[in-house]
Design a protein around this motif. Structure first.
Motif, mmCIF file in Angstrom:
data_model
loop_
_atom_site.group_PDB
_atom_site.id
_atom_site.type_symbol
_atom_site.label_atom_id
_atom_site.label_comp_id
_atom_site.label_asym_id
_atom_site.label_seq_id
_atom_site.Cartn_x
_atom_site.Cartn_y
_atom_site.Cartn_z
ATOM 1 N N TYR A 178 0.450 -20.259 -18.043
ATOM 2 C CA TYR A 178 0.281 -21.457 -17.688
ATOM 3 C C TYR A 178 -0.967 -22.198 -18.076
ATOM 4 O O TYR A 178 -1.002 -23.292 -18.781
ATOM 5 C CB TYR A 178 0.931 -21.763 -16.285
ATOM 6 C CG TYR A 178 1.041 -23.073 -15.732
ATOM 7 C CD1 TYR A 178 2.067 -23.858 -15.972
ATOM 8 C CD2 TYR A 178 -0.112 -23.918 -15.319
ATOM 9 C CE1 TYR A 178 2.309 -25.242 -15.791
ATOM 10 C CE2 TYR A 178 -0.108 -25.201 -14.793
ATOM 11 C CZ TYR A 178 1.054 -25.969 -15.203
ATOM 12 O OH TYR A 178 1.160 -27.303 -14.818
ATOM 13 N N LEU A 179 -2.001 -21.607 -17.339
ATOM 14 C CA LEU A 179 -3.131 -22.319 -17.949
ATOM 15 C C LEU A 179 -3.544 -22.179 -19.123
ATOM 16 O O LEU A 179 -4.120 -23.306 -19.548
ATOM 17 C CB LEU A 179 -4.442 -21.432 -16.985
ATOM 18 C CG LEU A 179 -4.455 -22.162 -15.293
ATOM 19 C CD1 LEU A 179 -5.143 -21.090 -14.554
ATOM 20 C CD2 LEU A 179 -4.251 -23.377 -14.943
ATOM 21 N N VAL A 208 -3.193 -18.737 -4.610
ATOM 22 C CA VAL A 208 -3.446 -19.612 -5.832
ATOM 23 C C VAL A 208 -2.103 -19.400 -6.663
ATOM 24 O O VAL A 208 -1.926 -18.115 -7.012
ATOM 25 C CB VAL A 208 -4.637 -18.998 -6.480
ATOM 26 C CG1 VAL A 208 -4.665 -19.755 -7.904
ATOM 27 C CG2 VAL A 208 -5.752 -19.397 -5.668
ATOM 28 N N THR A 209 -1.340 -20.393 -7.040
ATOM 29 C CA THR A 209 -0.179 -20.565 -7.529
ATOM 30 C C THR A 209 -0.102 -21.359 -8.585
ATOM 31 O O THR A 209 -1.136 -22.268 -9.065
ATOM 32 C CB THR A 209 1.071 -20.793 -6.428
ATOM 33 O OG1 THR A 209 0.767 -22.269 -6.074
ATOM 34 C CG2 THR A 209 1.097 -19.784 -5.390
ATOM 35 N N ARG A 210 0.953 -21.511 -9.442
ATOM 36 C CA ARG A 210 1.012 -22.434 -10.739
ATOM 37 C C ARG A 210 1.209 -23.715 -10.162
ATOM 38 O O ARG A 210 0.880 -24.411 -10.729
ATOM 39 C CB ARG A 210 2.380 -22.029 -11.494
ATOM 40 C CG ARG A 210 2.303 -22.387 -12.770
ATOM 41 C CD ARG A 210 3.427 -21.809 -13.723
ATOM 42 N NE ARG A 210 4.618 -22.602 -13.458
ATOM 43 C CZ ARG A 210 5.786 -22.196 -14.096
ATOM 44 N NH1 ARG A 210 5.933 -21.215 -15.095
ATOM 45 N NH2 ARG A 210 6.850 -22.792 -13.967
ATOM 46 N N ALA A 211 1.846 -23.967 -8.908
ATOM 47 C CA ALA A 211 2.052 -25.162 -8.313
ATOM 48 C C ALA A 211 0.868 -25.827 -7.920
ATOM 49 O O ALA A 211 0.607 -26.987 -8.310
ATOM 50 C CB ALA A 211 2.973 -25.053 -7.241
ATOM 51 N N ALA A 218 -3.435 -32.240 -12.890
ATOM 52 C CA ALA A 218 -2.964 -33.298 -12.792
ATOM 53 C C ALA A 218 -3.929 -34.263 -12.383
ATOM 54 O O ALA A 218 -4.023 -35.424 -12.733
ATOM 55 C CB ALA A 218 -1.583 -33.501 -12.162
ATOM 56 N N ALA A 219 -4.662 -33.699 -11.417
ATOM 57 C CA ALA A 219 -6.031 -34.531 -10.740
ATOM 58 C C ALA A 219 -6.920 -34.509 -11.786
ATOM 59 O O ALA A 219 -7.970 -35.418 -11.312
ATOM 60 C CB ALA A 219 -6.116 -34.064 -9.506
ATOM 61 N N ASN A 237 7.442 -25.954 -8.833
ATOM 62 C CA ASN A 237 7.552 -25.147 -7.439
ATOM 63 C C ASN A 237 8.074 -23.848 -7.550
ATOM 64 O O ASN A 237 8.345 -23.122 -6.463
ATOM 65 C CB ASN A 237 8.735 -26.162 -6.357
ATOM 66 C CG ASN A 237 8.196 -27.574 -6.398
ATOM 67 O OD1 ASN A 237 7.180 -27.686 -5.772
ATOM 68 N ND2 ASN A 237 8.886 -28.536 -6.589
ATOM 69 N N ASP A 238 8.439 -23.308 -8.619
ATOM 70 C CA ASP A 238 9.067 -22.148 -8.939
ATOM 71 C C ASP A 238 8.458 -20.852 -8.310
ATOM 72 O O ASP A 238 8.992 -19.879 -8.188
ATOM 73 C CB ASP A 238 9.635 -21.905 -10.260
ATOM 74 C CG ASP A 238 8.861 -21.765 -11.256
ATOM 75 O OD1 ASP A 238 8.874 -21.712 -12.514
ATOM 76 O OD2 ASP A 238 7.611 -21.914 -10.830
ATOM 77 N N ASP A 239 6.958 -21.160 -8.097
ATOM 78 C CA ASP A 239 6.375 -19.841 -7.529
ATOM 79 C C ASP A 239 5.490 -20.172 -6.268
ATOM 80 O O ASP A 239 4.668 -19.509 -5.877
ATOM 81 C CB ASP A 239 5.462 -19.011 -8.589
ATOM 82 C CG ASP A 239 4.337 -19.932 -9.031
ATOM 83 O OD1 ASP A 239 3.399 -19.540 -9.773
ATOM 84 O OD2 ASP A 239 4.529 -21.352 -8.952
ATOM 85 N N ASP A 240 5.801 -21.217 -5.779
ATOM 86 C CA ASP A 240 5.165 -21.801 -4.447
ATOM 87 C C ASP A 240 5.770 -21.618 -3.481
ATOM 88 O O ASP A 240 6.560 -22.204 -2.582
ATOM 89 C CB ASP A 240 4.927 -23.359 -4.632
ATOM 90 C CG ASP A 240 4.169 -23.821 -3.669
ATOM 91 O OD1 ASP A 240 4.103 -25.039 -3.247
ATOM 92 O OD2 ASP A 240 2.912 -23.236 -3.028
ATOM 93 N N HIS A 241 5.714 -20.187 -2.780
ATOM 94 C CA HIS A 241 6.454 -19.829 -1.697
ATOM 95 C C HIS A 241 5.563 -19.431 -0.594
ATOM 96 O O HIS A 241 4.333 -19.075 -0.956
ATOM 97 C CB HIS A 241 7.260 -18.390 -2.095
ATOM 98 C CG HIS A 241 8.460 -18.539 -3.112
ATOM 99 N ND1 HIS A 241 9.404 -19.574 -3.130
ATOM 100 C CD2 HIS A 241 8.306 -18.153 -4.510
ATOM 101 C CE1 HIS A 241 10.002 -19.431 -4.114
ATOM 102 N NE2 HIS A 241 9.386 -18.530 -5.131
#
Length: 241
Positions: A178-179, A208-211, A218-219, A237-241
């Motif tokens: 992703y990064l 530390v997640t993708r979310a 974004a910031a 949100n798909d890996d923010d558990h």
């Protein structure tokens, strides 16, 4: 719930030769340093952007050559004769203010007179240092120089993985992907985002997640790659558990 206080502790990755990340962007620099002592000239410039591995390469060479190591901003006239008595010398960050032009010029002259090997590292070529000492600029222009280039996408993935590993942060491979697709392809951007993720993860007491990465990117739009349009839409949100 009170979050953890993030401590800005120093992270000191290994500077052993076996831990250096060899890639097309640095292969010429690595090969030339390994060529020592059969250099084309006693003075060599190693140029590369922030975080490119100049200090790591310099440490590898310094051990091979038995070199003394000094930061350019710490050079003092009275210490130059002793420095130039070593068989080899590494001068780091020569273009970082405050510039010690007089001291560096005299050190180069002493080193050349005495046959001392001298490796000088900098972020940019000498013409971009803003030097006022013309003789120093002329001397540096004549010296052989080798550059470390910015990483490509594949190497950026490797760099991100090493930076997370150095901080003992376990992340999913999908976060690295992703990064790598979204970050500006530079060592500095990789260091910045890993440091920020480490800090925010500790402060919030979360993994530390993708979310979290999506939120920080974004910031900080300045970290994003210029051609990031295809990667703009993501499920944060798909890996923010």
């Amino acid at each position: 719930m009170i979050g953890q206080l993030p401590l800005d502790l120093p992270h000191r990755p290994s500077d052993a030769e076996e831990d250096f990340l060899a890639a097309p962007s640095n292969e010429q620099a690595l090969a030339l340093l390994r060529l020592w002592p059969d250099w084309p000239h006693k003075l060599l410039l190693l140029v590369g952007p922030e975080g490119a591995g100049k200090s790591h390469l310099g440490a590898i060479w310094a051990r091979r050559a038995g070199a003394r190591v000094v930061t350019a901003s710490c050079l003092e006239i009275e210490a130059l004769p002793e420095l130039a008595s070593a068989p080899a010398l590494l001068v780091e960050d020569a273009d970082r203010p405050p510039l010690r032009e007089k001291e560096l010029f005299h050190l180069i002259n002493l080193a050349m007179e005495r046959g001392v090997f001298l490796l000088v590292t900098a972020r940019k070529n000498p013409d971009a240092w803003g030097l006022a000492t013309k003789d120093l600029l002329s001397r540096l222009r004549r010296a052989p120089a080798v550059a470390i280039e910015q990483p490509d996408e594949a190497f950026l993935r490797v760099i991100l993985g090493k930076l997370f590993h150095d901080r003992q942060i376990k992340v999913e491979p999908s976060l690295i992907d992703y990064l790598a697709l979204r970050l500006e392809r530079s060592f500095e951007a990789a260091q910045h985002i890993v440091s920020a993720l480490d800090r925010e993860g500790l402060a919030r007491g979360r993994a530390v997640t993708r979310a979290l990465a999506a939120e920080l990117l974004a910031a900080s739009p300045g970290l994003a790659a210029a051609d990031d349009e295809d990667a703009a839409e993501t499920d944060a949100n798909d890996d923010d558990h």
